[in-house]
Design a protein around this motif. Structure first.
Motif, PDB file in Angstrom:
ATOM      1  N   UNK A  20      -1.475  -2.745  -0.181  1.00  0.00           N
ATOM      2  CA  UNK A  20      -0.975  -1.661  -1.012  1.00  0.00           C
ATOM      3  C   UNK A  20      -2.123  -0.978  -1.748  1.00  0.00           C
ATOM      4  N   UNK A  21      -3.045  -1.771  -2.282  1.00  0.00           N
ATOM      5  CA  UNK A  21      -4.196  -1.206  -2.974  1.00  0.00           C
ATOM      6  C   UNK A  21      -5.061  -0.375  -2.026  1.00  0.00           C
ATOM      7  N   UNK A  22      -5.228  -0.845  -0.801  1.00  0.00           N
ATOM      8  CA  UNK A  22      -6.022  -0.099   0.181  1.00  0.00           C
ATOM      9  C   UNK A  22      -5.365   1.240   0.498  1.00  0.00           C
ATOM     10  N   UNK A  23      -4.052   1.237   0.658  1.00  0.00           N
ATOM     11  CA  UNK A  23      -3.333   2.502   0.907  1.00  0.00           C
ATOM     12  C   UNK A  23      -3.459   3.438  -0.291  1.00  0.00           C
ATOM     13  N   UNK A  24      -3.316   2.878  -1.485  1.00  0.00           N
ATOM     14  CA  UNK A  24      -3.431   3.683  -2.706  1.00  0.00           C
ATOM     15  C   UNK A  24      -4.836   4.280  -2.822  1.00  0.00           C
ATOM     16  N   UNK A  25      -5.844   3.480  -2.485  1.00  0.00           N
ATOM     17  CA  UNK A  25      -7.224   3.964  -2.528  1.00  0.00           C
ATOM     18  C   UNK A  25      -7.445   5.084  -1.523  1.00  0.00           C
TER      19      UNK A  25
END
Length: 100
Positions: A20-25
């Protein structure tokens, strides 16, 4: 979204959260940081041309720089959070494999 303690998360939850953090980034970089940086670059270049220097004020450049810096701070925050998750995943996998 507040983060729970990484030690209280399962390995699956850690993977889900870091994904999720990678997608948000990626979303932030593509739709936030990069467009702001390009706008700053275009505006600064526009102001270098002698016949257009009066159109670009110092305040305009300062405001654009501030927007890029705020966006960069958020980028770094996301990267730091992802790094913590990845380190926790690495530790847990090492424990599972007996390499601790």
């Amino acid at each position: 979204m507040p983060e729970r303690s990484l030690t209280s998360l399962t390995l699956r939850e850690k993977f889900n959260d870091v994904e999720r953090l990678a997608r948000e980034l990626m979303q932030h970089l593509e739709h936030g940081f990069i467009p702001k940086a390009h706008e700053l670059r275009r505006t600064a270049r526009h102001g270098r041309e002698p016949d257009q220097q009066d159109e670009v004020t110092d305040a305009t450049i300062r405001n654009l720089v501030e927007r890029v810096l705020v966006s960069d701070d958020y980028t770094r925050e996301l990267c730091t959070r992802a790094q913590r998750y990845l380190e926790a995943v690495d530790r847990e996998v090492a424990e599972i494999l007996g390499n601790s």
